[in-house]
Design a protein around this motif. Structure first.
Motif, PDB file in Angstrom:
ATOM      1  N   ALA A   6      -7.880  12.991   3.668  1.00  0.00           N
ATOM      2  CA  ALA A   6      -8.658  11.918   3.056  1.00  0.00           C
ATOM      3  C   ALA A   6      -8.011  11.664   1.701  1.00  0.00           C
ATOM      4  O   ALA A   6      -7.968  12.554   0.847  1.00  0.00           O
ATOM      5  N   ILE A   7      -7.481  10.477   1.520  1.00  0.00           N
ATOM      6  CA  ILE A   7      -6.727  10.167   0.302  1.00  0.00           C
ATOM      7  C   ILE A   7      -7.673   9.871  -0.852  1.00  0.00           C
ATOM      8  O   ILE A   7      -8.593   9.066  -0.738  1.00  0.00           O
ATOM      9  N   HIS A   8      -7.397  10.544  -1.969  1.00  0.00           N
ATOM     10  CA  HIS A   8      -8.095  10.259  -3.221  1.00  0.00           C
ATOM     11  C   HIS A   8      -7.044   9.969  -4.293  1.00  0.00           C
ATOM     12  O   HIS A   8      -6.840   8.832  -4.644  1.00  0.00           O
ATOM     13  N   ASN A   9      -6.335  11.019  -4.773  1.00  0.00           N
ATOM     14  CA  ASN A   9      -5.266  10.757  -5.750  1.00  0.00           C
ATOM     15  C   ASN A   9      -3.898  10.621  -5.081  1.00  0.00           C
ATOM     16  O   ASN A   9      -2.938  10.220  -5.716  1.00  0.00           O
ATOM     17  N   GLY A  10      -3.782  10.976  -3.812  1.00  0.00           N
ATOM     18  CA  GLY A  10      -2.548  10.795  -3.056  1.00  0.00           C
ATOM     19  C   GLY A  10      -1.461  11.820  -3.298  1.00  0.00           C
ATOM     20  O   GLY A  10      -0.383  11.729  -2.721  1.00  0.00           O
ATOM     21  N   ARG A  11      -1.730  12.830  -4.117  1.00  0.00           N
ATOM     22  CA  ARG A  11      -0.683  13.799  -4.470  1.00  0.00           C
ATOM     23  C   ARG A  11      -0.449  14.870  -3.412  1.00  0.00           C
ATOM     24  O   ARG A  11       0.604  15.489  -3.394  1.00  0.00           O
ATOM     25  N   VAL A  17       4.245  11.228   6.995  1.00  0.00           N
ATOM     26  CA  VAL A  17       4.153  12.400   7.865  1.00  0.00           C
ATOM     27  C   VAL A  17       2.727  12.873   8.122  1.00  0.00           C
ATOM     28  O   VAL A  17       2.406  13.286   9.240  1.00  0.00           O
ATOM     29  N   ASP A  18       1.868  12.835   7.129  1.00  0.00           N
ATOM     30  CA  ASP A  18       0.523  13.380   7.285  1.00  0.00           C
ATOM     31  C   ASP A  18      -0.412  12.390   7.980  1.00  0.00           C
ATOM     32  O   ASP A  18      -0.229  11.183   7.922  1.00  0.00           O
ATOM     33  N   TRP A  19      -1.444  12.941   8.609  1.00  0.00           N
ATOM     34  CA  TRP A  19      -2.426  12.143   9.335  1.00  0.00           C
ATOM     35  C   TRP A  19      -3.538  11.743   8.383  1.00  0.00           C
ATOM     36  O   TRP A  19      -4.508  12.457   8.181  1.00  0.00           O
ATOM     37  N   TRP A  20      -3.412  10.585   7.784  1.00  0.00           N
ATOM     38  CA  TRP A  20      -4.440  10.084   6.881  1.00  0.00           C
ATOM     39  C   TRP A  20      -5.020   8.763   7.381  1.00  0.00           C
ATOM     40  O   TRP A  20      -6.084   8.346   6.963  1.00  0.00           O
ATOM     41  N   HIS A  21      -4.318   8.125   8.301  1.00  0.00           N
ATOM     42  CA  HIS A  21      -4.820   6.889   8.899  1.00  0.00           C
ATOM     43  C   HIS A  21      -5.449   7.229  10.243  1.00  0.00           C
ATOM     44  O   HIS A  21      -5.007   8.143  10.931  1.00  0.00           O
ATOM     45  N   THR A  43       4.961  11.405  -1.177  1.00  0.00           N
ATOM     46  CA  THR A  43       3.500  11.404  -1.155  1.00  0.00           C
ATOM     47  C   THR A  43       2.977   9.980  -1.346  1.00  0.00           C
ATOM     48  O   THR A  43       3.707   9.094  -1.802  1.00  0.00           O
ATOM     49  N   VAL A  44       1.720   9.792  -1.019  1.00  0.00           N
ATOM     50  CA  VAL A  44       1.083   8.494  -1.220  1.00  0.00           C
ATOM     51  C   VAL A  44       1.123   8.138  -2.707  1.00  0.00           C
ATOM     52  O   VAL A  44       1.425   7.002  -3.078  1.00  0.00           O
ATOM     53  N   ALA A  45       0.861   9.112  -3.569  1.00  0.00           N
ATOM     54  CA  ALA A  45       0.864   8.856  -5.013  1.00  0.00           C
ATOM     55  C   ALA A  45       2.229   8.370  -5.501  1.00  0.00           C
ATOM     56  O   ALA A  45       2.301   7.512  -6.382  1.00  0.00           O
ATOM     57  N   THR A  46       3.295   8.907  -4.934  1.00  0.00           N
ATOM     58  CA  THR A  46       4.641   8.507  -5.335  1.00  0.00           C
ATOM     59  C   THR A  46       4.920   7.056  -4.963  1.00  0.00           C
ATOM     60  O   THR A  46       5.572   6.331  -5.721  1.00  0.00           O
ATOM     61  N   LEU A  47       4.431   6.626  -3.812  1.00  0.00           N
ATOM     62  CA  LEU A  47       4.738   5.285  -3.319  1.00  0.00           C
ATOM     63  C   LEU A  47       3.788   4.208  -3.808  1.00  0.00           C
ATOM     64  O   LEU A  47       4.089   3.024  -3.696  1.00  0.00           O
ATOM     65  N   PHE A  48       2.644   4.608  -4.360  1.00  0.00           N
ATOM     66  CA  PHE A  48       1.683   3.619  -4.841  1.00  0.00           C
ATOM     67  C   PHE A  48       1.783   3.494  -6.350  1.00  0.00           C
ATOM     68  O   PHE A  48       1.754   4.476  -7.072  1.00  0.00           O
ATOM     69  N   ARG A  49       1.884   2.269  -6.813  1.00  0.00           N
ATOM     70  CA  ARG A  49       1.862   1.965  -8.246  1.00  0.00           C
ATOM     71  C   ARG A  49       0.835   0.855  -8.451  1.00  0.00           C
ATOM     72  O   ARG A  49       0.967  -0.223  -7.873  1.00  0.00           O
ATOM     73  N   GLY A  50      -0.184   1.155  -9.233  1.00  0.00           N
ATOM     74  CA  GLY A  50      -1.223   0.148  -9.465  1.00  0.00           C
ATOM     75  C   GLY A  50      -1.924  -0.262  -8.183  1.00  0.00           C
ATOM     76  O   GLY A  50      -2.193  -1.434  -7.964  1.00  0.00           O
ATOM     77  N   ASN A  51      -2.174   0.698  -7.303  1.00  0.00           N
ATOM     78  CA  ASN A  51      -2.821   0.470  -6.010  1.00  0.00           C
ATOM     79  C   ASN A  51      -2.048  -0.480  -5.096  1.00  0.00           C
ATOM     80  O   ASN A  51      -2.618  -1.081  -4.194  1.00  0.00           O
ATOM     81  N   GLN A  52      -0.740  -0.613  -5.325  1.00  0.00           N
ATOM     82  CA  GLN A  52       0.128  -1.361  -4.416  1.00  0.00           C
ATOM     83  C   GLN A  52       1.197  -0.421  -3.889  1.00  0.00           C
ATOM     84  O   GLN A  52       1.775   0.361  -4.642  1.00  0.00           O
ATOM     85  N   CYS A  53       1.457  -0.514  -2.587  1.00  0.00           N
ATOM     86  CA  CYS A  53       2.435   0.356  -1.944  1.00  0.00           C
ATOM     87  C   CYS A  53       3.839  -0.226  -2.115  1.00  0.00           C
ATOM     88  O   CYS A  53       4.066  -1.399  -1.852  1.00  0.00           O
ATOM     89  N   ARG A  54       4.764   0.622  -2.559  1.00  0.00           N
ATOM     90  CA  ARG A  54       6.141   0.191  -2.795  1.00  0.00           C
ATOM     91  C   ARG A  54       7.079   1.022  -1.925  1.00  0.00           C
ATOM     92  O   ARG A  54       7.584   2.056  -2.356  1.00  0.00           O
ATOM     93  N   VAL A  78      -6.363  -1.146   1.967  1.00  0.00           N
ATOM     94  CA  VAL A  78      -7.680  -0.581   1.653  1.00  0.00           C
ATOM     95  C   VAL A  78      -7.577   0.692   0.808  1.00  0.00           C
ATOM     96  O   VAL A  78      -8.590   1.192   0.324  1.00  0.00           O
ATOM     97  N   VAL A  79      -6.363   1.216   0.634  1.00  0.00           N
ATOM     98  CA  VAL A  79      -6.182   2.458  -0.116  1.00  0.00           C
ATOM     99  C   VAL A  79      -6.350   2.187  -1.610  1.00  0.00           C
ATOM    100  O   VAL A  79      -5.686   1.318  -2.175  1.00  0.00           O
ATOM    101  N   ARG A  80      -7.239   2.941  -2.221  1.00  0.00           N
ATOM    102  CA  ARG A  80      -7.456   2.881  -3.669  1.00  0.00           C
ATOM    103  C   ARG A  80      -7.391   4.308  -4.187  1.00  0.00           C
ATOM    104  O   ARG A  80      -8.197   5.152  -3.798  1.00  0.00           O
ATOM    105  N   LEU A  81      -6.443   4.579  -5.047  1.00  0.00           N
ATOM    106  CA  LEU A  81      -6.277   5.929  -5.579  1.00  0.00           C
ATOM    107  C   LEU A  81      -7.293   6.197  -6.690  1.00  0.00           C
ATOM    108  O   LEU A  81      -7.654   5.288  -7.437  1.00  0.00           O
ATOM    109  N   SER A  82      -7.709   7.449  -6.759  1.00  0.00           N
ATOM    110  CA  SER A  82      -8.643   7.872  -7.798  1.00  0.00           C
ATOM    111  C   SER A  82      -8.100   9.149  -8.439  1.00  0.00           C
ATOM    112  O   SER A  82      -6.989   9.563  -8.159  1.00  0.00           O
TER     113      SER A  82
END
Length: 159
Positions: A6-11, A17-21, A43-54, A78-82
């Motif tokens: 369950a993604i929160h901060n994405g770190r 690779v991981d099952w989050w969807h 990681t999700v945190a690495t690829l997201f900047r300002g809640n946009q996936c890069r 729909v992913v929003r990091l916290s």
């Protein structure tokens, strides 16, 4: 198969690779894009900047791959990091906690997940696995498995 994120901060969740969807790891849903991803273990945190996936790739995408990328964009919008940590649970147990029993039971029922196959082939002393598991270093484990796979392949090819 078992671990769900369950993604929160994405770190603690790897994007591909991981099952989050809900439908499983993105590398299985979009294998063509995964193989050309610049950072397949990011990681999700690495690829997201300002809640946009890069996402970046090793080459320019063809038309079909751009369509796949658009599909990923729809999935991740729909992913929003916290600031809270990602939550990892074990889907094979009602309480969400890992158990060897539930993993063994799922393997015996024929739900063999392709990622577990290599574990049974590798000849590594138990002490080495315990050391890596104690450290909790997922990248170190993947590096060891990669090197062992290469060693096994070279031995197999030479015979």
């Amino acid at each position: 198969m078992g671990a769900r994120h369950a993604i929160h901060n994405g770190r603690a969740t790897r994007f591909w690779v991981d099952w989050w969807h809900e439908k499983g790891p993105l590398k299985d849903q979009f294998p063509g894009l995964f193989v050309i991803a610049t950072e397949p273990l990011a990681t999700v945190a690495t690829l997201f900047r300002g809640n946009q996936c890069r996402l970046t790739f090793r080459r320019e995408l063809c038309l079909g791959e751009r369509v796949e990328l658009a599909n990923i964009a729809r999935l991740v919008e729909v992913v929003r990091l916290s600031e809270t940590q990602d939550r990892i649970s074990w889907s094979l147990e009602p309480n969400g906690k890992f158990s060897v029993r539930s993993l063994y039971k799922s393997l015996c029922q024929g739900i063999l997940h392709k990622h577990y196959g290599i574990v049974w082939e590798i000849k590594v002393p138990l002490k080495a696995w315990k050391l890596l598991a104690r450290r909790g270093d997922r990248q170190a484990v993947e590096l060891v498995i990669g090197r062992i796979r290469a060693l096994h392949a070279s031995i197999r090819d030479s015979v």
